[in-house]
Design an enzyme around this catalytic site. Structure first.
Site, PDB file in Angstrom:
ATOM      1  N   ASP A 132     -22.889 -33.179  70.587  1.00 50.58           N
ATOM      2  CA  ASP A 132     -22.384 -33.049  69.225  1.00 50.58           C
ATOM      3  C   ASP A 132     -21.013 -33.693  69.090  1.00 50.58           C
ATOM      4  O   ASP A 132     -20.035 -33.201  69.662  1.00 50.58           O
ATOM      5  CB  ASP A 132     -22.326 -31.564  68.853  1.00 50.58           C
ATOM      6  CG  ASP A 132     -21.951 -31.333  67.404  1.00 50.58           C
ATOM      7  OD1 ASP A 132     -21.867 -32.311  66.641  1.00 50.58           O
ATOM      8  OD2 ASP A 132     -21.745 -30.166  67.034  1.00 50.58           O
ATOM      9  N   ASP A 318     -21.700 -38.170  62.567  1.00 56.37           N
ATOM     10  CA  ASP A 318     -21.893 -36.928  63.310  1.00 56.37           C
ATOM     11  C   ASP A 318     -23.283 -36.886  63.926  1.00 56.37           C
ATOM     12  O   ASP A 318     -24.287 -37.020  63.222  1.00 56.37           O
ATOM     13  CB  ASP A 318     -21.695 -35.744  62.358  1.00 56.37           C
ATOM     14  CG  ASP A 318     -21.819 -34.401  63.040  1.00 56.37           C
ATOM     15  OD1 ASP A 318     -21.554 -34.326  64.255  1.00 56.37           O
ATOM     16  OD2 ASP A 318     -22.176 -33.421  62.373  1.00 56.37           O
TER      17      ASP A 318
END
Length: 440
Positions: A132, A318
């Protein structure tokens, strides 16, 4: 020239799909369009593990979808879109502190959330963590977990690791984070040796991470998170000699991708026919990576929206968010342009709870090319792959893989990054996008 323009209009308006079965899928599409064979977008029931491709150094991890056949004991996601929507809302709410709800998308066939295998401790305890770029810290569930840990969860046990410590500076103290949907993580900091699966990356001694003890909310089905965001506790901050990493997200959940660390990632960029860089810029979220998204094109035409609408907000790239979210005015313009280019196909009414532009198709079919334009200076044009444009639900149903946000924030999610080699050059404060890459 007039005859060619009329032919293109005829093909788009009256249905290029009507003559494609006659011409064959290898026939060239009109300019700024792509011919799509839907079988290439659907995952296989077995793992398509790479048997070829470059072996660059030793600093790499394999990327797999936790809902695909390459993931051990993978679970097929529910057809209910709430599962994906809830996770993307957690992602958005952790980034944007404004108390507004951000919608997302879903699929009942190919699901996001990509993981890498890592080892913690001596002897190693294995975990599959979602990688992430929006999280500043790595966390795993701990054996001392009192809430949010089920019997089938893998739990880290510090007592059996000879290299674990919590009595050094930075290796102790409490950790707590809450999100706007009331999900939260509480735990304690600790340090231990981090390794890759089968020692694919070198050991990182005294790696700082969170031992999760109290978890509430949408974290089911994951062992934890590998934090690749900014901040003192991120993976990259703990490897000062490696200020560069890249990842390749596979085009379907039955394929594998790679996460690379170190300067060798530039060698990986040579595999893609085009690699372009744009500057990383600062934004509200100190842990996130921002870019200047100044425009979007559909079928060779820029959307009729002012670049100020995009640049007055912020754009985050992201890996943890699944579906790309755009401000409402920008999304509406994108949706309308895409629909205009798909007049030859059947638009399905209310076919999806969250994505509002879905079609009934038969293979092969055509879609308009979508490009992102990055950078206020030295603008680059990045073309999305077919799998980065569509959310493929069945063999005959596809959706435009975008959604609108309620606030003035754009987030480029993992779906739009599928089939790209994305390079983070932290030393030079830039990010690269490799397109037309081979599928491993």
């Amino acid at each position: 020239m007039a005859l060619i323009n009329k032919l293109i209009f005829f093909l788009v308006y009256f249905g290029y799909d009507q003559i494609l079965p006659i011409l064959g899928e290898n026939h060239l599409a009109p300019p700024h369009y792509k011919v799509v064979n839907i079988s290439s977008l659907l995952p296989k029931p077995y793992c398509q593990e790479s048997t070829s491709g470059p072996a660059i150094g030793s600093q790499k991890l394999k990327i797999v979808s936790r809902h695909g056949p390459c993931f051990p004991n993978a679970k097929t996601p529910s057809s209910d879109s709430e599962q994906l929507m809830n996770w993307d809302e957690v992602r958005v709410r952790s980034i944007n502190k404004k108390p507004k709800k951000a919608p997302s998308g879903h699929s009942n066939y190919d699901y996001g959330s990509y993981t890498v295998n890592i080892g913690l401790g001596t002897p190693r305890q294995y975990f599959s963590l979602m990688f992430d770029t929006g999280s500043p810290a790595t966390w795993v569930r701990c054996k001392s977990c009192t809430k949010g840990c089920k019997s089938n969860n893998l739990l880290y046990d510090p007592s059996v690791s000879s290299t674990h410590t919590n009595n050094k500076s930075g290796c102790n103290g409490l950790f707590s984070v809450s999100y706007r949907d009331h999900s939260s993580i509480e735990g304690i900091w600790g340090c231990d040796t981090l390794t890759g699966d089968d020692r694919d990356i070198s050991q990182i001694q005294n790696f700082r991470f969170v031992c999760g003890q109290n978890l509430k909310g949408g974290f089911d089905g994951m062992d934890g998170i590998l934090g690749l965001g900014k901040g003192d506790s991120s993976v990259m901050s703990q490897i000062p000699s490696m200020q560069m990493f890249s990842y390749f997200i596979p085009i379907t959940s039955s394929r594998m991708g790679n996460l690379f660390f170190g300067n060798e990632v530039m060698d990986r960029s040579n595999d893609c026919s085009i690699t372009q860089f744009t500057a990383l810029v600062d934004g509200q979220c100190k842990e996130c990576y921002y870019v200047d998204l100044i425009g979007i094109s559909v079928a060779g035409n820029k959307l009729n929206v002012s670049s100020r609408i995009l640049t007055s907000g912020e754009t985050i790239i992201d890996s943890g968010t699944v579906i790309t979210q755009l401000p409402e005015d920008v999304y509406s313009a994108l949706r309308d342009a895409f629909r205009q280019s798909m007049l030859g196909y059947t638009l399905l009414e209310k076919a999806d709870k969250l994505m509002d532009t879905c079609y009934r198709v038969k293979t092969p079919f055509t879609i308009p090319e979508i490009k992102f334009h990055f950078g206020k200076e030295n603008t680059i044009d990045v073309s999305l792959s077919e799998s980065g444009t569509l959310w493929t639900q069945t063999e005959s149903k596809v959706c435009l893989a975008f959604t609108s946000a309620k606030d003035n924030l754009s987030i480029i999610g993992s779906v739009q990054q599928r089939g790209m080699n994305v390079i983070y050059d932290l030393k030079e404060k830039r990010i690269g996008f490799g397109t037309n890459c081979p599928t491993y």
